[in-house]
Structures are given as structure tokens and as C-alpha cells.
Write a protein that holds these residues in place. Structure first.
Motif, mmCIF file in Angstrom:
data_model
loop_
_atom_site.group_PDB
_atom_site.id
_atom_site.type_symbol
_atom_site.label_atom_id
_atom_site.label_comp_id
_atom_site.label_asym_id
_atom_site.label_seq_id
_atom_site.Cartn_x
_atom_site.Cartn_y
_atom_site.Cartn_z
ATOM 1 N N ASN A 53 -2.973 -2.954 3.183
ATOM 2 C CA ASN A 53 -2.376 -4.136 2.564
ATOM 3 C C ASN A 53 -2.132 -5.230 3.593
ATOM 4 O O ASN A 53 -1.308 -6.122 3.397
ATOM 5 C CB ASN A 53 -1.041 -3.749 1.897
ATOM 6 C CG ASN A 53 -0.617 -4.766 0.857
ATOM 7 O OD1 ASN A 53 -1.429 -5.273 0.108
ATOM 8 N ND2 ASN A 53 0.670 -5.074 0.828
ATOM 9 N N GLY A 54 -2.838 -5.165 4.721
ATOM 10 C CA GLY A 54 -2.640 -6.139 5.774
ATOM 11 C C GLY A 54 -1.270 -5.958 6.412
ATOM 12 O O GLY A 54 -0.803 -4.848 6.607
ATOM 13 N N HIS A 55 -0.609 -7.042 6.707
ATOM 14 C CA HIS A 55 0.730 -6.981 7.300
ATOM 15 C C HIS A 55 1.822 -7.097 6.249
ATOM 16 O O HIS A 55 3.005 -7.108 6.585
ATOM 17 C CB HIS A 55 0.892 -8.095 8.338
ATOM 18 C CG HIS A 55 -0.051 -7.985 9.493
ATOM 19 N ND1 HIS A 55 -0.001 -6.954 10.407
ATOM 20 C CD2 HIS A 55 -1.110 -8.751 9.863
ATOM 21 C CE1 HIS A 55 -0.953 -7.097 11.307
ATOM 22 N NE2 HIS A 55 -1.637 -8.185 11.006
ATOM 23 N N ASP A 56 1.429 -7.194 4.985
ATOM 24 C CA ASP A 56 2.406 -7.367 3.912
ATOM 25 C C ASP A 56 2.660 -6.036 3.233
ATOM 26 O O ASP A 56 1.819 -5.531 2.514
ATOM 27 C CB ASP A 56 1.892 -8.395 2.892
ATOM 28 C CG ASP A 56 2.860 -8.596 1.736
ATOM 29 O OD1 ASP A 56 4.030 -8.187 1.878
ATOM 30 O OD2 ASP A 56 2.444 -9.159 0.715
ATOM 31 N N LEU A 57 3.834 -5.457 3.475
ATOM 32 C CA LEU A 57 4.198 -4.198 2.842
ATOM 33 C C LEU A 57 5.196 -4.410 1.700
ATOM 34 O O LEU A 57 5.797 -3.460 1.217
ATOM 35 C CB LEU A 57 4.796 -3.242 3.881
ATOM 36 C CG LEU A 57 3.826 -2.753 4.961
ATOM 37 C CD1 LEU A 57 4.547 -1.827 5.928
ATOM 38 C CD2 LEU A 57 2.627 -2.057 4.343
ATOM 39 N N SER A 58 5.363 -5.664 1.280
ATOM 40 C CA SER A 58 6.314 -5.945 0.202
ATOM 41 C C SER A 58 5.790 -5.487 -1.150
ATOM 42 O O SER A 58 6.564 -5.212 -2.063
ATOM 43 C CB SER A 58 6.609 -7.446 0.152
ATOM 44 O OG SER A 58 5.431 -8.182 -0.152
ATOM 45 N N LEU A 59 4.431 -5.405 -1.283
ATOM 46 C CA LEU A 59 3.811 -4.979 -2.536
ATOM 47 C C LEU A 59 4.373 -5.765 -3.729
ATOM 48 O O LEU A 59 4.798 -5.198 -4.723
ATOM 49 C CB LEU A 59 4.013 -3.478 -2.752
ATOM 50 C CG LEU A 59 3.428 -2.558 -1.670
ATOM 51 C CD1 LEU A 59 3.695 -1.096 -2.012
ATOM 52 C CD2 LEU A 59 1.936 -2.790 -1.509
ATOM 53 N N GLU A 60 4.356 -7.095 -3.615
ATOM 54 C CA GLU A 60 4.922 -7.936 -4.669
ATOM 55 C C GLU A 60 4.234 -7.708 -6.011
ATOM 56 O O GLU A 60 4.853 -7.843 -7.060
ATOM 57 C CB GLU A 60 4.825 -9.409 -4.255
ATOM 58 C CG GLU A 60 5.727 -9.777 -3.079
ATOM 59 C CD GLU A 60 5.625 -11.242 -2.716
ATOM 60 O OE1 GLU A 60 4.857 -11.964 -3.392
ATOM 61 O OE2 GLU A 60 6.306 -11.675 -1.778
ATOM 62 N N TRP A 61 2.944 -7.363 -5.971
ATOM 63 C CA TRP A 61 2.215 -7.152 -7.214
ATOM 64 C C TRP A 61 2.786 -5.995 -8.023
ATOM 65 O O TRP A 61 2.588 -5.912 -9.240
ATOM 66 C CB TRP A 61 0.731 -6.888 -6.918
ATOM 67 C CG TRP A 61 0.507 -5.776 -5.945
ATOM 68 C CD1 TRP A 61 0.393 -5.863 -4.601
ATOM 69 C CD2 TRP A 61 0.410 -4.374 -6.246
ATOM 70 N NE1 TRP A 61 0.219 -4.627 -4.029
ATOM 71 C CE2 TRP A 61 0.213 -3.689 -5.013
ATOM 72 C CE3 TRP A 61 0.445 -3.639 -7.427
ATOM 73 C CZ2 TRP A 61 0.074 -2.313 -4.956
ATOM 74 C CZ3 TRP A 61 0.303 -2.257 -7.362
ATOM 75 C CH2 TRP A 61 0.122 -1.607 -6.140
ATOM 76 N N SER A 62 3.530 -5.087 -7.372
ATOM 77 C CA SER A 62 4.076 -3.932 -8.080
ATOM 78 C C SER A 62 5.291 -4.282 -8.933
ATOM 79 O O SER A 62 5.791 -3.432 -9.674
ATOM 80 C CB SER A 62 4.443 -2.826 -7.093
ATOM 81 O OG SER A 62 5.552 -3.211 -6.290
ATOM 82 N N ALA A 63 5.781 -5.519 -8.828
ATOM 83 C CA ALA A 63 6.969 -5.928 -9.594
ATOM 84 C C ALA A 63 6.734 -5.856 -11.099
ATOM 85 O O ALA A 63 7.697 -5.806 -11.875
ATOM 86 C CB ALA A 63 7.389 -7.335 -9.193
ATOM 87 N N ALA A 64 5.475 -5.838 -11.513
ATOM 88 C CA ALA A 64 5.173 -5.771 -12.944
ATOM 89 C C ALA A 64 5.418 -4.382 -13.530
ATOM 90 O O ALA A 64 5.384 -4.205 -14.753
ATOM 91 C CB ALA A 64 3.715 -6.168 -13.185
ATOM 92 N N TYR A 65 5.690 -3.377 -12.669
ATOM 93 C CA TYR A 65 5.861 -1.994 -13.112
ATOM 94 C C TYR A 65 7.335 -1.595 -13.127
ATOM 95 O O TYR A 65 8.194 -2.283 -12.577
ATOM 96 C CB TYR A 65 5.085 -1.053 -12.194
ATOM 97 C CG TYR A 65 3.589 -1.214 -12.257
ATOM 98 C CD1 TYR A 65 2.817 -0.402 -13.070
ATOM 99 C CD2 TYR A 65 2.937 -2.198 -11.508
ATOM 100 C CE1 TYR A 65 1.447 -0.545 -13.135
ATOM 101 C CE2 TYR A 65 1.565 -2.348 -11.566
ATOM 102 C CZ TYR A 65 0.819 -1.521 -12.384
ATOM 103 O OH TYR A 65 -0.533 -1.671 -12.446
ATOM 104 N N GLU A 66 7.605 -0.451 -13.764
ATOM 105 C CA GLU A 66 8.959 0.092 -13.771
ATOM 106 C C GLU A 66 9.378 0.442 -12.339
ATOM 107 O O GLU A 66 8.545 0.644 -11.459
ATOM 108 C CB GLU A 66 9.020 1.346 -14.648
ATOM 109 C CG GLU A 66 8.598 1.129 -16.107
ATOM 110 C CD GLU A 66 9.617 0.315 -16.893
ATOM 111 O OE1 GLU A 66 10.734 0.093 -16.377
ATOM 112 O OE2 GLU A 66 9.303 -0.095 -18.025
ATOM 113 N N GLN A 67 10.698 0.525 -12.122
ATOM 114 C CA GLN A 67 11.210 0.718 -10.766
ATOM 115 C C GLN A 67 10.753 2.024 -10.120
ATOM 116 O O GLN A 67 10.477 2.068 -8.922
ATOM 117 C CB GLN A 67 12.738 0.643 -10.776
ATOM 118 C CG GLN A 67 13.280 -0.765 -10.979
ATOM 119 C CD GLN A 67 14.779 -0.852 -10.744
ATOM 120 O OE1 GLN A 67 15.431 0.164 -10.529
ATOM 121 N NE2 GLN A 67 15.315 -2.058 -10.778
ATOM 122 N N ASP A 68 10.671 3.111 -10.888
ATOM 123 C CA ASP A 68 10.242 4.374 -10.288
ATOM 124 C C ASP A 68 8.793 4.306 -9.832
ATOM 125 O O ASP A 68 8.422 4.901 -8.808
ATOM 126 C CB ASP A 68 10.448 5.531 -11.269
ATOM 127 C CG ASP A 68 9.700 5.327 -12.568
ATOM 128 O OD1 ASP A 68 9.457 4.164 -12.957
ATOM 129 O OD2 ASP A 68 9.334 6.325 -13.214
#
Length: 273
Positions: free
Chosen positions: A38-53
Motif C-alpha cells: 500500500n506504499g507508505h500509506d497504512l491508513s487504508l482509507e478505502w476500508s471506511a466503507a466496511y463494518e468496523q470488524d
């Protein structure tokens, strides 16, 4: 930008090392690992569309190495991974004409979906989800059972593809080849998903045009209540976005072909090279 990167053999950090050991017992040879970088970005912002677990699962497993084992002749690569707590096995072979042949161990669970798409899950099934990137030049089948059974199914799958396309399998020379194939397949999967989104975009445009037409007819021609149709038309086009996107997963003709069968210069491997 997400892309696969080849790394040395790091079995101690991988999921399901027992599956890799079983493949070794079947004669496959450890070649290295793949990491979805994921390059240097480990925030995984795209995952915000999913449930928290599910977001936690993505974060905990970001850049975890996936062991790669190959057959002694180099024509088959097996990728060991994790699928939401269960073992994942994907076997690949590249053909001389640029086509990709894949066999997947059936997923243990249905994949999680973004929250806004949850109501469309009943319109699909596990088999469709596992093969939705199948297209011209990319054949995907699902296999059940042990790793030995998956490999046997893959051998049959490759033989079928070789006969159908009158070509042969290409041996891999290094982990660079495995990385190139993985990135080409990943990019193609994104192209397939984009094609579905374009179809939804067309639906929105048609809905918008119909709504404008209703407004103009009601305002300029009458009767006035024709204007009222604009709101339900727009709402219907918006609501139908998810069902149309899900149903489109079954339409193979909408999917772009695997690029290596149509762009010969983009092929990395050639027989005997």
C-alpha cells in the motif's frame, strides 16, 4: 497505489503455514512471497466503507506476506493466503498466448461487502463472487477439497485451456514473473470493477435525462403533475444502482479482456525465454 511486491520466503509471518507445508509435501518448491503493498500509506482509507470488524481485519493483515510455491517445471504457482480466518489457495498458470488460467480453493465464507451494498448480497452467490473477474483470456474455476485435489483440478483446467486455445503453458523464471502476473491480474480485476461502475453511471445518466424530460414536459406542455415524476425517477435510478452493479457481475460480455491476450507487447513471458 496498491500493487504486489515480491519478497523473500517469510513463512514465519504468513497465515496458514501448514497449507504451505502440505504443498511442499506434494512436490512444490518455495519460491518467495507476495505482499500487497500500500506504499507508505497504512491508513487504508478505502476500508471506511466496511463494518468496523472488517476494517480491523484489513488493518491487521495489511502487507502480510503470502507464500508462493511453484512446481519443479515452473508452469504452476500456488499462492497461500487467508480469507477472513480461513485458508485461501489460488493456483495460476500463464499460457504462451498471454491467457491466464486460475483455480481457487472455495472460500470458507462469503466476502464482506461495503455497507451501502449490503442489500444486494441476496442477488449473488459465492461461485459468482469467486469468478467475477473471469473474462476473455482469463479463465477462473473453483475447486473443493484438499490442496492435492485443487492442484489436480488445476491440471485439468490448464489442459482444457491449452486444447481450446491451441497453446502451451509458460514456465516461470523467477519471482519477478510471479509479481508481474499478480499485478496484471490485479489491474485487470480493477478494470472489471470499473466496467460495472460505468454501467451504473449510464443508469444514472438515463435516469437524469428522464427526470429532466418529465420536468420540461410538465412545465412547457402540461399537465403540471408530470413534473412529479422527476423525483421517483431519480430515486429509482439511485436505488437500482446496487442491484444493477451486482447483477452485472454475471454478465461476462461486459468484462474487458485480460490485457496480455490483446496487447502482445505487454506480455512479460515467452516460451523458452
Amino acid at each position: 497505489m496498491l500493487e504486489y511486491r515480491a519478497t523473500p520466503w517469510l513463512i514465519e509471518y504468513a497465515h496458514h503455514p501448514e497449507l504451505a507445508s502440505e504443498l511442499e509435501d506434494l512436490g512444490l518448491v518455495p519460491a518467495g512471497c507476495l505482499v500487497l503493498d500500500n506504499g507508505h500509506d497504512l491508513s487504508l482509507e478505502w476500508s471506511a466503507a466496511y463494518e468496523q470488524d472488517i476494517q480491523r481485519y484489513f488493518l491487521e493483515n495489511a502487507e502480510r506476506p503470502e507464500p508462493i510455491l511453484v512446481t519443479p517445471d515452473g508452469t504452476v504457482s500456488a499462492e497461500v493466503g487467508d480469507w477472513y480466518g480461513g485458508a485461501s489457495l489460488r493456483v495460476r498458470t500463464l499460457l504462451a498466448d498471454g491467457a491466464l488460467v486460475e483455480t481457487k480453493l472455495r472460500w470458507p465464507v462469503f466476502p464482506p461487502w461495503p455497507k451501502r451494498m449490503q442489500h444486494g448480497r441476496r442477488l449473488t452467490d459465492l461461485e459468482t463472487e469467486m469468478t467475477r473477474h473471469c473474462a476473455r483470456g482469463r479463465s477462473i474455476v473453483v475447486a473443493d477439497g484438499s490442496p492435492a485435489q485443487v492442484l489436480a483440478r488445476h491440471r485439468d483446467h490448464v489442459s482444457e485451456a491449452e486444447r481450446e486455445r491451441t497453446t502451451v503453458a509458460v514456465p516461470l523464471r523467477s519471482m519477478d514473473d510471479v509479481e508481474n502476473i499478480a499485478n496484471a491480474a490485479f489491474a485487470h480485476a480493477q478494470q472489471v470493477e470499473t466496467a460495472g461502475l460505468l454501467l451504473v453511471g449510464v443508469l444514472h445518466v438515463v435516469g437524469g435525462l428522464l427526470a429532466v424530460a418529465a420536468l420540461l414536459l410538465g412545465w412547457l406542455v402540461g399537465p403540471w403533475w408530470l413534473c412529479l415524476f422527476a423525483v421517483p425517477v431519480v430515486a429509482l435510478a439511485w436505488w437500482a444502482s446496487v442491484p444493477v452493479l451486482v447483477i452485472a457481475r454475471r454478465w461476462k460480455r461486459w468484462r474487458p479482456p485480460f490485457p496480455w491476450v490483446v496487447q502482445r507487447r505487454s506480455r512479460i513471458l515467452t516460451p523458452g525465454a
